[in-house]
Motif scaffolding. Structure first.
Motif, PDB file in Angstrom:
ATOM      1  N   LEU A 111       0.809  -1.207   0.000  1.00 34.48           N
ATOM      2  CA  LEU A 111       0.000   0.000   0.000  1.00 34.48           C
ATOM      3  C   LEU A 111       0.850   1.269   0.000  1.00 34.48           C
ATOM      4  CD1 LEU A 111      -2.792  -0.973   2.572  1.00 34.48           C
ATOM      5  CD2 LEU A 111      -2.926  -0.977   0.079  1.00 34.48           C
ATOM      6  N   VAL A 112       2.030   1.222   0.647  1.00 37.11           N
ATOM      7  CA  VAL A 112       2.909   2.391   0.730  1.00 37.11           C
ATOM      8  C   VAL A 112       4.301   1.976   0.283  1.00 37.11           C
ATOM      9  CG1 VAL A 112       1.596   3.439   2.582  1.00 37.11           C
ATOM     10  CG2 VAL A 112       3.499   1.931   3.141  1.00 37.11           C
ATOM     11  N   PRO A 113       5.187   2.942  -0.061  1.00 37.64           N
ATOM     12  CA  PRO A 113       6.536   2.595  -0.495  1.00 37.64           C
ATOM     13  C   PRO A 113       7.296   1.829   0.588  1.00 37.64           C
ATOM     14  CG  PRO A 113       6.035   4.868  -1.030  1.00 37.64           C
ATOM     15  CD  PRO A 113       4.913   4.374  -0.177  1.00 37.64           C
ATOM     16  N   ALA A 114       8.218   1.002   0.154  1.00 32.93           N
ATOM     17  CA  ALA A 114       8.948   0.141   1.089  1.00 32.93           C
ATOM     18  C   ALA A 114      10.333   0.669   1.419  1.00 32.93           C
ATOM     19  CB  ALA A 114       9.071  -1.262   0.492  1.00 32.93           C
ATOM     20  N   ASN A 115      10.633   1.914   1.080  1.00 28.90           N
ATOM     21  CA  ASN A 115      11.983   2.413   1.271  1.00 28.90           C
ATOM     22  C   ASN A 115      12.158   3.214   2.542  1.00 28.90           C
ATOM     23  OD1 ASN A 115      10.398   4.530   0.465  1.00 28.90           O
ATOM     24  ND2 ASN A 115      11.873   5.401  -0.977  1.00 28.90           N
ATOM     25  N   SER A 116      11.181   3.252   3.420  1.00 31.54           N
ATOM     26  CA  SER A 116      11.285   3.977   4.672  1.00 31.54           C
ATOM     27  C   SER A 116      10.731   3.122   5.794  1.00 31.54           C
ATOM     28  CB  SER A 116      10.518   5.307   4.596  1.00 31.54           C
ATOM     29  OG  SER A 116      11.072   6.149   3.615  1.00 31.54           O
ATOM     30  N   LYS A 117      10.948   3.581   7.031  1.00 29.20           N
ATOM     31  CA  LYS A 117      10.424   2.869   8.192  1.00 29.20           C
ATOM     32  C   LYS A 117       9.122   3.524   8.618  1.00 29.20           C
ATOM     33  CE  LYS A 117      11.651   1.181  12.776  1.00 29.20           C
ATOM     34  NZ  LYS A 117      12.684   1.126  13.810  1.00 29.20           N
ATOM     35  N   TYR A 118       8.024   2.749   8.578  1.00 22.19           N
ATOM     36  CA  TYR A 118       6.710   3.286   8.861  1.00 22.19           C
ATOM     37  C   TYR A 118       6.130   2.685  10.136  1.00 22.19           C
ATOM     38  CZ  TYR A 118       6.670   5.004   4.029  1.00 22.19           C
ATOM     39  OH  TYR A 118       6.965   5.639   2.867  1.00 22.19           O
ATOM     40  N   TYR A 119       5.256   3.458  10.775  1.00 14.98           N
ATOM     41  CA  TYR A 119       4.419   2.964  11.867  1.00 14.98           C
ATOM     42  C   TYR A 119       2.974   3.068  11.393  1.00 14.98           C
ATOM     43  CZ  TYR A 119       8.413   3.274  15.067  1.00 14.98           C
ATOM     44  OH  TYR A 119       9.620   3.109  15.695  1.00 14.98           O
ATOM     45  N   PHE A 120       2.183   2.017  11.632  1.00 19.21           N
ATOM     46  CA  PHE A 120       0.828   1.946  11.095  1.00 19.21           C
ATOM     47  C   PHE A 120      -0.194   1.780  12.212  1.00 19.21           C
ATOM     48  CE2 PHE A 120       3.621   0.279   7.838  1.00 19.21           C
ATOM     49  CZ  PHE A 120       3.138   0.802   6.663  1.00 19.21           C
ATOM     50  N   THR A 121      -1.421   2.198  11.948  1.00 22.70           N
ATOM     51  CA  THR A 121      -2.568   1.812  12.748  1.00 22.70           C
ATOM     52  C   THR A 121      -3.786   1.805  11.836  1.00 22.70           C
ATOM     53  OG1 THR A 121      -3.733   2.195  14.835  1.00 22.70           O
ATOM     54  CG2 THR A 121      -3.226   4.129  13.507  1.00 22.70           C
ATOM     55  N   LEU A 122      -4.796   1.041  12.192  1.00 26.16           N
ATOM     56  CA  LEU A 122      -5.988   0.887  11.363  1.00 26.16           C
ATOM     57  C   LEU A 122      -7.208   1.473  12.058  1.00 26.16           C
ATOM     58  CD1 LEU A 122      -5.574  -2.783  10.114  1.00 26.16           C
ATOM     59  CD2 LEU A 122      -5.190  -0.704   8.797  1.00 26.16           C
ATOM     60  N   PHE A 123      -8.082   2.063  11.280  1.00 27.56           N
ATOM     61  CA  PHE A 123      -9.370   2.547  11.778  1.00 27.56           C
ATOM     62  C   PHE A 123     -10.319   2.448  10.590  1.00 27.56           C
ATOM     63  CE2 PHE A 123     -12.102   5.868  13.876  1.00 27.56           C
ATOM     64  CZ  PHE A 123     -12.261   5.195  15.067  1.00 27.56           C
ATOM     65  N   ASP A 124     -10.846   3.555  10.113  1.00 33.64           N
ATOM     66  CA  ASP A 124     -11.638   3.521   8.892  1.00 33.64           C
ATOM     67  C   ASP A 124     -10.742   3.481   7.665  1.00 33.64           C
ATOM     68  OD1 ASP A 124     -10.707   6.076   9.526  1.00 33.64           O
ATOM     69  OD2 ASP A 124     -12.238   7.035   8.290  1.00 33.64           O
ATOM     70  N   ALA A 125      -9.440   3.731   7.873  1.00 28.49           N
ATOM     71  CA  ALA A 125      -8.440   3.706   6.810  1.00 28.49           C
ATOM     72  C   ALA A 125      -7.124   3.260   7.444  1.00 28.49           C
ATOM     73  CB  ALA A 125      -8.310   5.089   6.167  1.00 28.49           C
ATOM     74  N   VAL A 126      -6.058   3.233   6.633  1.00 26.31           N
ATOM     75  CA  VAL A 126      -4.724   2.961   7.150  1.00 26.31           C
ATOM     76  C   VAL A 126      -4.063   4.305   7.455  1.00 26.31           C
ATOM     77  CG1 VAL A 126      -2.477   1.927   6.702  1.00 26.31           C
ATOM     78  CG2 VAL A 126      -4.546   0.871   5.770  1.00 26.31           C
ATOM     79  N   TYR A 127      -3.644   4.507   8.691  1.00 25.40           N
ATOM     80  CA  TYR A 127      -2.962   5.735   9.098  1.00 25.40           C
ATOM     81  C   TYR A 127      -1.503   5.387   9.371  1.00 25.40           C
ATOM     82  CZ  TYR A 127      -7.648   7.634   9.706  1.00 25.40           C
ATOM     83  OH  TYR A 127      -8.937   8.052   9.492  1.00 25.40           O
ATOM     84  N   PHE A 128      -0.585   6.243   8.937  1.00 24.55           N
ATOM     85  CA  PHE A 128       0.818   5.882   9.095  1.00 24.55           C
ATOM     86  C   PHE A 128       1.707   7.119   9.173  1.00 24.55           C
ATOM     87  CE2 PHE A 128      -0.132   6.014   4.609  1.00 24.55           C
ATOM     88  CZ  PHE A 128       0.986   6.573   3.987  1.00 24.55           C
ATOM     89  N   THR A 129       2.858   6.911   9.796  1.00 22.85           N
ATOM     90  CA  THR A 129       3.899   7.929   9.883  1.00 22.85           C
ATOM     91  C   THR A 129       5.139   7.416   9.168  1.00 22.85           C
ATOM     92  OG1 THR A 129       4.740   7.039  11.971  1.00 22.85           O
ATOM     93  CG2 THR A 129       3.085   8.789  12.103  1.00 22.85           C
ATOM     94  N   ASP A 130       6.003   8.331   8.777  1.00 21.75           N
ATOM     95  CA  ASP A 130       7.273   8.009   8.134  1.00 21.75           C
ATOM     96  C   ASP A 130       8.382   8.578   9.007  1.00 21.75           C
ATOM     97  OD1 ASP A 130       9.548   7.802   6.611  1.00 21.75           O
ATOM     98  OD2 ASP A 130       8.674   8.645   4.788  1.00 21.75           O
ATOM     99  N   ILE A 131       9.149   7.696   9.651  1.00 21.79           N
ATOM    100  CA  ILE A 131      10.142   8.124  10.631  1.00 21.79           C
ATOM    101  C   ILE A 131      11.273   8.940  10.018  1.00 21.79           C
ATOM    102  CG2 ILE A 131      11.650   6.113  10.525  1.00 21.79           C
ATOM    103  CD1 ILE A 131      11.752   6.155  13.552  1.00 21.79           C
ATOM    104  N   THR A 132      11.398   8.928   8.697  1.00 23.00           N
ATOM    105  CA  THR A 132      12.445   9.701   8.060  1.00 23.00           C
ATOM    106  C   THR A 132      12.125  11.196   8.023  1.00 23.00           C
ATOM    107  OG1 THR A 132      11.477   9.393   5.854  1.00 23.00           O
ATOM    108  CG2 THR A 132      13.066   7.743   6.618  1.00 23.00           C
ATOM    109  N   GLY A 133      11.002  11.582   8.603  1.00 23.41           N
ATOM    110  CA  GLY A 133      10.620  12.985   8.617  1.00 23.41           C
ATOM    111  C   GLY A 133       9.474  13.293   7.682  1.00 23.41           C
ATOM    112  N   GLY A 134       8.873  12.239   7.136  1.00 22.77           N
ATOM    113  CA  GLY A 134       7.742  12.427   6.242  1.00 22.77           C
ATOM    114  C   GLY A 134       6.494  12.824   7.001  1.00 22.77           C
ATOM    115  N   PRO A 135       5.412  13.088   6.280  1.00 24.60           N
ATOM    116  CA  PRO A 135       4.172  13.536   6.911  1.00 24.60           C
ATOM    117  C   PRO A 135       3.411  12.401   7.574  1.00 24.60           C
ATOM    118  CG  PRO A 135       3.868  13.316   4.562  1.00 24.60           C
ATOM    119  CD  PRO A 135       5.330  13.075   4.816  1.00 24.60           C
ATOM    120  N   VAL A 136       2.401  12.771   8.356  1.00 21.96           N
ATOM    121  CA  VAL A 136       1.412  11.838   8.883  1.00 21.96           C
ATOM    122  C   VAL A 136       0.332  11.715   7.817  1.00 21.96           C
ATOM    123  CG1 VAL A 136      -0.240  11.395  10.732  1.00 21.96           C
ATOM    124  CG2 VAL A 136       1.926  12.557  11.242  1.00 21.96           C
TER     125      VAL A 136
END
Length: 301
Positions: free
Chosen positions: A1-26
């Motif tokens: 669902l998302v690019p595999a070149n960064s380290k992400y943290y995920f959670t599920l609700f009505d959609a997939v919500y995620f952060t990008d630890i490299t400094g990307g957006p929420v």
């Protein structure tokens, strides 16, 4: 669902919500895939992420860092407090809980929603990583000691549920069980990289009954103080039964937004004085401070 070149943290609700630890957006995106929607940007190393019905919460894996929220469909970002290296975050709707990842001085903290009034639940922990909460307990893993622990959300003495694990790093709960992932240190460049890790579970432990008390004023925007901390909206407190707590209001308060408007204290719902102590009783309860609204009148010749 998302690019595999960064380290992400995920959670599920009505959609997939995620952060990008490299400094990307929420961000969020539909569970079936699609184009991610940016909810917030400009955060430093956003890591752990959690949700309730209204907001998305995240912490930063940085020093210094912070705890933040944004409405679930985007909007203004709100700071809920400062933090240091926060890989784990959870919410029960009344509070946000998070870990601060450090050797021997790791911490678990909580912050009231929406006031941002925060405090320690526990310190002197050994590399606490991920955590989760339910209506009575906070659960977490300590990575290098290889343990899963549980403690009342009111504080107190933690219970060790499992020991001897191979670097537990992620944790989740349901009604009866706790689940975690062990990576054997491979995710951090150590341990046995040939070990494929494990997903395990254990039953939740029991905790003593809580006193869950809501304190508020009427009108609701009038500030009050509980145990030395100021609040300006209804707030739930999680107390250990038998513990003593102080409720305090100023008997005369001016409205900061409306000149000539003030509030005069009448009573607390339990009949106590403006400044008095209460003893926590197991179960749910509430205390309401009642005020009369007054306006300054002026005349013109």
């Amino acid at each position: 669902l998302v690019p595999a070149n960064s380290k992400y943290y995920f959670t599920l609700f009505d959609a997939v919500y995620f952060t990008d630890i490299t400094g990307g957006p929420v961000q969020k995106l539909p569970k079936g895939g699609g184009t991610p929607v940016v909810l917030a940007s400009g955060s430093s190393s956003p890591a752990g992420i959690a949700l309730d019905a209204n907001n998305v919460y995240w912490g930063e894996l940085s020093q210094p860092g912070g705890i933040y929220s944004v409405p679930i469909n985007g909007g203004s970002v709100v700071s809920l407090g400062s933090a240091v290296d926060t890989p784990g975050i959870a919410t029960d709707g009344a509070y946000v809980y998070w870990t601060e990842y450090a050797f021997t001085d790791g911490q678990i903290k909580k912050s009231a929603i929406p006031s941002g009034v925060s405090g320690y639940l526990l310190n002197n922990l050994n590399w606490p990583y991920d955590l989760a909460v339910d209506s009575t307990s906070v659960f977490w893993v300590e990575r290098t000691t290889g343990t899963v622990k549980q403690m009342s959300i009111a504080g107190g003495t933690p219970t060790t549920l499992v020991t001897g694990l191979a670097y537990p790093v992620a944790l989740a709960i349901n009604g009866n069980n706790i689940y975690w992932i062990e990576d054997n240190g491979a995710a951090f460049g150590g341990g046995n990289t040939g070990y494929l890790g494990a997903l395990r579970k254990v039953a939740k432990g029991s905790v003593a009954p809580l006193a869950q008390v809501t304190v508020q004023n009427n009108p609701s925007n009038v500030p009050y103080i509980v145990d030395g901390r100021t609040f300006a909206a209804a707030q739930r407190f999680d107390w250990i039964p038998g513990s003593s707590h102080t409720l305090w209001v100023s008997s005369l308060q001016s409205d900061p937004y409306v000149p000539g408007k003030r509030y005069v204290w009448n009573s607390w719902s339990d009949g106590g004085s403006a400044n008095h102590s209460v003893t926590a009783v197991a179960g749910t309860g509430s205390y309401t401070g009642n005020f009369t609204t007054q306006f300054r009148l002026s005349s013109q010749a």
